[in-house]
Design an enzyme around this catalytic site. Structure first.
Site, short mmCIF file in Angstrom:
data_model
loop_
_atom_site.label_atom_id
_atom_site.label_comp_id
_atom_site.label_asym_id
_atom_site.label_seq_id
_atom_site.Cartn_x
_atom_site.Cartn_y
_atom_site.Cartn_z
N ARG A 64 0.87 -1.19 0.06
CA ARG A 64 0.00 -0.01 0.24
C ARG A 64 0.90 1.26 -0.14
NH1 ARG A 64 -3.58 2.11 4.81
NH2 ARG A 64 -4.88 3.60 3.91
N HIS A 68 0.33 5.14 -1.84
CA HIS A 68 0.28 6.32 -1.24
C HIS A 68 1.52 7.12 -1.79
CE1 HIS A 68 -2.72 6.02 2.18
NE2 HIS A 68 -2.98 4.93 1.28
N ASP A 69 2.61 6.82 -2.07
CA ASP A 69 3.96 7.36 -2.36
C ASP A 69 3.46 7.97 -3.84
OD1 ASP A 69 6.14 8.83 -2.69
OD2 ASP A 69 7.22 7.07 -3.73
N VAL A 72 0.67 11.01 -4.28
CA VAL A 72 1.06 12.03 -3.71
C VAL A 72 2.24 12.74 -4.10
CG1 VAL A 72 1.28 13.63 -1.67
CG2 VAL A 72 -0.07 11.62 -1.73
N ASN A 98 -2.85 8.80 6.54
CA ASN A 98 -1.71 8.15 6.75
C ASN A 98 -1.71 7.54 8.15
OD1 ASN A 98 0.00 8.27 4.72
ND2 ASN A 98 0.42 10.52 5.05
N PRO A 166 -7.57 8.95 -2.33
CA PRO A 166 -8.97 8.86 -2.60
C PRO A 166 -9.33 8.39 -1.16
CG PRO A 166 -7.95 6.96 -4.08
CD PRO A 166 -6.63 8.27 -3.49
N HIS A 196 -6.99 -4.96 -2.43
CA HIS A 196 -7.99 -5.32 -0.95
C HIS A 196 -8.30 -6.85 -0.85
CE1 HIS A 196 -9.17 -0.60 -1.08
NE2 HIS A 196 -7.76 -0.74 -0.69
N THR A 197 -7.62 -7.70 -1.45
CA THR A 197 -7.59 -9.07 -1.16
C THR A 197 -6.96 -9.43 0.08
OG1 THR A 197 -7.81 -11.24 -2.17
CG2 THR A 197 -6.07 -9.86 -2.88
N ASP A 247 -10.55 -9.47 3.49
CA ASP A 247 -11.01 -10.52 2.58
C ASP A 247 -10.89 -11.54 3.66
OD1 ASP A 247 -11.43 -12.71 1.04
OD2 ASP A 247 -9.77 -12.46 -0.11
C1 HEM Z 1 -9.03 2.58 -5.00
C2 HEM Z 1 -8.95 3.87 -4.16
C3 HEM Z 1 -8.42 3.22 -2.70
C4 HEM Z 1 -8.86 3.39 -1.72
C5 HEM Z 1 -10.16 4.31 -1.36
C6 HEM Z 1 -8.39 2.57 -0.53
C7 HEM Z 1 -8.58 2.62 0.91
C8 HEM Z 1 -8.08 1.84 1.83
C9 HEM Z 1 -8.30 2.04 2.92
C10 HEM Z 1 -9.23 2.91 4.02
C11 HEM Z 1 -7.65 0.90 3.63
C12 HEM Z 1 -7.62 0.55 5.23
C13 HEM Z 1 -6.58 1.53 5.90
C14 HEM Z 1 -6.96 1.14 7.52
O1 HEM Z 1 -8.27 1.52 8.11
O2 HEM Z 1 -6.24 0.42 8.02
C15 HEM Z 1 -6.96 0.38 2.59
C16 HEM Z 1 -5.83 -0.97 2.98
C17 HEM Z 1 -5.25 -1.23 2.08
N1 HEM Z 1 -4.89 -0.96 0.65
FE1 HEM Z 1 -6.21 0.66 -0.20
N2 HEM Z 1 -7.38 1.97 -1.23
C18 HEM Z 1 -7.28 2.07 -2.56
C19 HEM Z 1 -6.55 1.65 -3.46
C20 HEM Z 1 -5.34 0.90 -3.31
C21 HEM Z 1 -4.48 0.60 -4.11
C22 HEM Z 1 -4.30 1.02 -5.53
C23 HEM Z 1 -3.43 -0.34 -3.47
C24 HEM Z 1 -2.38 -0.95 -3.97
C25 HEM Z 1 -1.98 -1.14 -5.27
C26 HEM Z 1 -4.12 -0.36 -2.13
C27 HEM Z 1 -3.65 -1.53 -1.19
C28 HEM Z 1 -4.34 -1.69 0.01
C29 HEM Z 1 -3.67 -2.60 0.85
C30 HEM Z 1 -2.55 -3.54 0.80
C31 HEM Z 1 -4.32 -2.39 2.12
C32 HEM Z 1 -3.94 -3.27 3.44
C33 HEM Z 1 -3.26 -2.30 4.40
C34 HEM Z 1 -2.88 -3.07 5.86
O3 HEM Z 1 -2.96 -4.39 5.85
O4 HEM Z 1 -2.50 -2.46 6.75
N3 HEM Z 1 -5.40 0.16 -2.01
N4 HEM Z 1 -7.11 0.88 1.42
C1 LIG Z 2 2.63 6.68 10.64
C2 LIG Z 2 2.46 8.05 11.00
O1 LIG Z 2 3.36 8.98 10.57
N1 LIG Z 2 1.20 8.47 11.49
C3 LIG Z 2 0.85 9.84 11.82
C4 LIG Z 2 -0.73 10.08 11.13
O2 LIG Z 2 -1.22 11.21 11.45
C5 LIG Z 2 -1.43 11.27 12.73
C6 LIG Z 2 -2.19 12.38 12.91
O3 LIG Z 2 -1.81 13.72 12.40
C7 LIG Z 2 -0.32 11.21 13.38
O4 LIG Z 2 -0.50 11.09 14.93
C8 LIG Z 2 0.54 9.82 13.14
O5 LIG Z 2 1.99 9.82 13.92
#
Ligand code: HEM
Ligand SMILES: CC(=O)N[C@H]1CO[C@H](CO)[C@@H](O)[C@@H]1O
Ligand SMILES: *[C@@H]1O[C@H](CO)[C@@H](O)[C@H](O)[C@H]1NC(C)=O
Ligand SMILES: *[C@@H]1O[C@H](CO)[C@@H](O)[C@H](O)[C@H]1NC(C)=O
Ligand SMILES: *[C@@H]1O[C@H](CO)[C@@H](O)[C@H](O)[C@H]1NC(C)=O
Ligand SMILES: *[C@@H]1O[C@H](CO)[C@@H](O)[C@H](O)[C@H]1NC(C)=O
Ligand SMILES: *[C@@H]1O[C@H](CO)[C@@H](O)[C@H](O)[C@H]1NC(C)=O
Length: 329
Positions: A64, A68-69, A72, A98, A166, A196-197, A247
């Site tokens: 992920r 994010h990199d 932005v 973040n 997004p 998201h799998t 998933d």
């Molecule tokens: C389409 C727009 C996308 C949205 C709105 C989105 C949003 C999110 C959110 C909200 C989470 C959960 C974060 C949390 O609450 O801990 C998440 C997790 C994740 N996203 Fe996305 N995402 C998007 C696209 C992507 C893309 C393009 C990738 C990689 C190519 C990606 C890879 C992941 C992965 C691997 C996780 C799991 C992270 C973990 O286990 O900590 N996502 N995403």
């Molecule tokens: C990993 C990381 O840098 N998390 C930061 C995300 O933003 C919050 C709120 O500004 C910080 O408290 C976290 O340290």
């Protein structure tokens, strides 16, 4: 006639713009460090093997992180920068999206391993791209050849994160626009969402859909009503800490099950569910939900990751090669 000329100019400008944005990306290449750091891929692989063996749950967040990199300021490693005592402003890392990024320490460790063999040669942005590939492969997903040659940015700005990443509550129109603004297609959107799998999400990223969705104590009608109790059991309305498998049952495996889930209206975020609201993304989901073969999804995923890795990259003499990923030189 005047109208025609304007059209011609518009097309010319468009062509210029397209070539302009691609030119840097085209200068990325497989084997960029062949002469300057021939073992970089092996060093990164060895480090990620060590990290993922002892902490397998870091693979998903490290995949992920490249996303994010890239979204932005382009794939320039700016997501890794720490605020310094100098800067009064906050960096991207501090922005709300973040909150849930993890694995910064791992990137620092991998960078140190690379610096030991090839000091000042390999960018942090390239390390993120390699780690994303290795993380996907570790999770039993596809693999691909990573084009390299990115350079690191010197700027990380808190205000850039929110408008460019997004959020999980975006609808299909907003998601398509967000991806288009990065040169990614609707197909890239549905393909990359397939990541998201794997991994987990905080309850707070989707609990708006469970409680009081429209302000009358309701839940999101686009979410399978039989799935909701499973989620409310795990997530109270104000829970900020609990992690939920995105998933369930196979969140450690990069498989094709995401599409089955979304087709069953069990996508966790609005951004997942809403992929059923567009004919192109819906067709992709249906096709892959009914297939157990991963090969076409894997092929698509590799291609879309390469495209994502090209977003607004710095090459040549732009930017720098950071010595430490958390700080500009
Ligand atoms: C389409 C727009 C996308 C949205 C709105 C989105 C949003 C999110 C959110 C909200 C989470 C959960 C974060 C949390 O609450 O801990 C998440 C997790 C994740 N996203 Fe996305 N995402 C998007 C696209 C992507 C893309 C393009 C990738 C990689 C190519 C990606 C890879 C992941 C992965 C691997 C996780 C799991 C992270 C973990 O286990 O900590 N996502 N995403
Ligand atoms: C990993 C990381 O840098 N998390 C930061 C995300 O933003 C919050 C709120 O500004 C910080 O408290 C976290 O340290
Ligand atoms: C960057 O800042 C975080 C806290 O925001 C800290 O935990 C981390 O150690 C810092 N990284 C480095 C390399 O100093
Ligand atoms: C911090 O600020 C001082 C004075 O403006 C400057 O000389 C120095 O280069 C800055 N350091 C960093 C890391 O930006
Ligand atoms: C960060 O971005 C905002 C909004 O674009 C801008 O006003 C501000 O000057 C930027 N800060 C830095 C330190 O570049
Ligand atoms: C998506 O959200 C935007 C902004 O809230 C809204 O204008 C648009 O109508 C929505 N699109 C769909 C398809 O729901
Ligand atoms: C639900 O939302 C409405 C409108 O925003 C608010 O007035 C109400 O207090 C909320 N109910 C709960 C239980 O949070």
């Amino acid at each position: 006639m005047a109208f025609k000329n304007t059209n011609v100019i518009a097309i010319f400008v468009l062509v210029l713009a397209v070539f302009g944005t691609c030119s840097n990306a085209q200068s990325l290449k497989v084997g960029f460090y062949k002469k300057t750091c021939p073992n970089v891929e092996a060093i990164v692989k060895k480090s990620t093997d060590t990290i993922f063996t002892s902490a397998p749950t870091l693979a998903a967040p490290l995949l992920r992180m490249h996303f994010h990199d890239c979204f932005v300021r382009g794939c320039d490693g700016s997501v890794l920068l720490n605020a310094t005592t100098n800067s009064t402003t906050q960096v991207e890392k501090d922005a709300i999206p973040n909150l849930s990024l993890r694995g910064f320490g791992s990137i620092d460790r991998i960078k140190s391993a690379v610096e030991k063999k090839c000091p000042g040669v390999v960018s942090c942005a390239d390390i993120l791209a390699l780690v994303a590939r290795d993380a996907t492969a570790f999770l039993k997903g596809p693999t691909w050849k990573v084009r390299l040659g990115r350079r690191d940015g010197r700027v990380s700005n808190f205000s850039d994160a929110l408008p460019n990443l997004p959020p999980p509550f975006f609808n299909i129109t907003q998601l398509i626009a967000s991806f288009a603004s990065k040169g990614l297609s609707t197909k890239d959107l549905v393909v990359l969402s397939g990541s998201h799998t794997v991994g987990t999400s905080h309850c707070s990223s989707f609990s708006n859909r469970l409680y009081n969705f429209t302000g009358v104590g309701d839940s999101d009608p686009s979410l399978d009503s039989e799935y909701i109790p499973r989620l409310t059991r795990k997530c109270s309305p104000t829970d900020q800490t609990t992690l939920v498998e995105m998933d369930p049952g196979s969140f450690k495996t990069f498989d094709i099950n995401y599409y089955t889930l979304v087709a069953k209206r069990r996508g966790l975020f609005t951004s997942d569910s809403t992929l059923l609201a567009d004919s192109e993304t819906r067709a992709y989901i249906r096709r892959h939900a009914s297939s157990s073969g991963t090969s076409s999804f894997f092929k698509d995923f590799a291609a879309s990751m390469i495209k994502m890795g090209n977003i607004e990259v710095l090459t040549g003499n732009d930017g720098e090669i950071r010595k430490r990923c958390a700080f500009v030189n």
